[in-house]
Motif scaffolding. Structure first.
Motif, PDB file in Angstrom:
ATOM      1  N   VAL A  27       8.736 -13.251   2.836  1.00 44.75           N
ATOM      2  CA  VAL A  27       8.514 -13.043   1.398  1.00 44.75           C
ATOM      3  C   VAL A  27       7.096 -13.475   1.029  1.00 44.75           C
ATOM      4  O   VAL A  27       6.384 -12.761   0.307  1.00 44.75           O
ATOM      5  N   GLY A  30       4.522 -10.941   1.760  1.00 43.89           N
ATOM      6  CA  GLY A  30       4.591  -9.701   1.006  1.00 43.89           C
ATOM      7  C   GLY A  30       5.673  -8.731   1.389  1.00 43.89           C
ATOM      8  O   GLY A  30       5.735  -7.629   0.842  1.00 43.89           O
ATOM      9  N   SER A  31       6.549  -9.094   2.314  1.00 42.76           N
ATOM     10  CA  SER A  31       7.625  -8.183   2.714  1.00 42.76           C
ATOM     11  C   SER A  31       8.640  -8.037   1.584  1.00 42.76           C
ATOM     12  O   SER A  31       9.093  -9.028   1.014  1.00 42.76           O
ATOM     13  N   SER A  32       8.994  -6.799   1.299  1.00 43.33           N
ATOM     14  CA  SER A  32       9.960  -6.520   0.247  1.00 43.33           C
ATOM     15  C   SER A  32      11.359  -6.561   0.838  1.00 43.33           C
ATOM     16  O   SER A  32      11.809  -5.615   1.477  1.00 43.33           O
ATOM     17  N   THR A 129      13.195   1.058   3.020  1.00 40.88           N
ATOM     18  CA  THR A 129      12.081   0.129   3.110  1.00 40.88           C
ATOM     19  C   THR A 129      11.009   0.520   2.104  1.00 40.88           C
ATOM     20  O   THR A 129      10.976   1.661   1.630  1.00 40.88           O
ATOM     21  N   GLU A 130      10.151  -0.410   1.789  1.00 40.94           N
ATOM     22  CA  GLU A 130       9.067  -0.119   0.853  1.00 40.94           C
ATOM     23  C   GLU A 130       8.170   0.974   1.418  1.00 40.94           C
ATOM     24  O   GLU A 130       7.723   0.903   2.567  1.00 40.94           O
ATOM     25  N   SER A 133       4.742   0.729   3.795  1.00 37.20           N
ATOM     26  CA  SER A 133       4.715  -0.581   4.461  1.00 37.20           C
ATOM     27  C   SER A 133       4.609  -0.418   5.974  1.00 37.20           C
ATOM     28  O   SER A 133       4.902   0.642   6.520  1.00 37.20           O
ATOM     29  N   ASP A 156       8.437  -5.741  -5.471  1.00 40.61           N
ATOM     30  CA  ASP A 156       7.946  -6.476  -4.307  1.00 40.61           C
ATOM     31  C   ASP A 156       7.990  -7.968  -4.637  1.00 40.61           C
ATOM     32  O   ASP A 156       8.366  -8.350  -5.757  1.00 40.61           O
ATOM     33  N   PRO A 157       7.634  -8.850  -3.704  1.00 40.73           N
ATOM     34  CA  PRO A 157       7.716 -10.282  -3.985  1.00 40.73           C
ATOM     35  C   PRO A 157       6.919 -10.738  -5.210  1.00 40.73           C
ATOM     36  O   PRO A 157       7.268 -11.729  -5.847  1.00 40.73           O
ATOM     37  N   GLN A 162       7.836  -0.940  -6.732  1.00 42.32           N
ATOM     38  CA  GLN A 162       7.279  -0.159  -5.630  1.00 42.32           C
ATOM     39  C   GLN A 162       8.226   0.983  -5.276  1.00 42.32           C
ATOM     40  O   GLN A 162       9.436   0.879  -5.463  1.00 42.32           O
ATOM     41  N   CYS A 164      10.373   3.312  -2.689  1.00 47.64           N
ATOM     42  CA  CYS A 164      11.163   2.989  -1.497  1.00 47.64           C
ATOM     43  C   CYS A 164      11.453   4.280  -0.735  1.00 47.64           C
ATOM     44  O   CYS A 164      11.789   5.297  -1.336  1.00 47.64           O
TER      45      CYS A 164
END
Length: 173
Positions: A27, A30-32, A129-130, A133, A156-157, A162, A164
């Motif tokens: 997180v 930056g991982s969603s 997933t975003e 990414s 996003d964090p 964003q 998907c």
């Protein structure tokens, strides 16, 4: 080379703090994954601990990767429990610690989950997933097929909405 092992509910509880470290790192980088910053260690550990009943019942399958005694990645597979959907499963959280990224661990974890799904009789896998990414590039290169991109699907964090990308992968007839 990392070792990847499926976790029992007891093992999940025993390593929840290590899994929390991994989740917080993801997180923060930056991982969603469904969480907003700041995301504390205690909240992350509680999130993992709350999954133990689903793991015990077989509704979730979770693998942990270790390298040098340290937890470096995880992947979760959620088989569909509805009678009309038992032929499919969903890849949920695929997380690799930022220090272990770019070494093939994500691809290895994904392959483990895909193999387990196939062995359990799943014919179809789904994930999201975003868009744009690094994870999206991984899934494309691993043979997953894009179904759709939905704008403003999840924050996003940092809390910014964003798009998907939704993917599927056929595991055979």
């Amino acid at each position: 080379m990392p070792t990847i092992r499926r976790l029992s509910a007891a093992e999940l509880l025993a390593c929840a703090k290590e899994l929390a470290d991994l989740l917080v790192d993801a997180v923060e980088s930056g991982s969603s994954l469904g969480f907003l910053s700041p995301f504390g260690h205690d909240a992350a550990a509680s999130w993992w601990e709350e999954l133990a009943p689903a793991v015990a019942e077989g509704r979730l399958l979770i693998w942990a990767a270790r390298s040098g005694g340290r937890l470096t990645g995880t992947v979760t597979l959620a088989p569909e429990g509805k009678p009309n959907g038992r032929h499919r499963a969903q890849i949920a959280k695929l997380i690799v610690h930022r220090q272990a990224r770019g070494q093939g661990l994500g691809r290895e974890l994904l392959a483990v989950a895909e193999q387990a799904a196939a062995e359990a009789g799943a014919k179809l896998l789904l994930l999201d997933t975003e868009a744009g990414s690094p994870a999206e590039r991984l899934y494309r290169s691993a043979g997953w097929t894009e179904m759709a991109v939905v704008p403003d699907y999840a924050a996003d964090p940092a809390g910014v909405l964003q798009p998907c990308t939704f993917f599927y992968k056929s595991l055979g007839k």
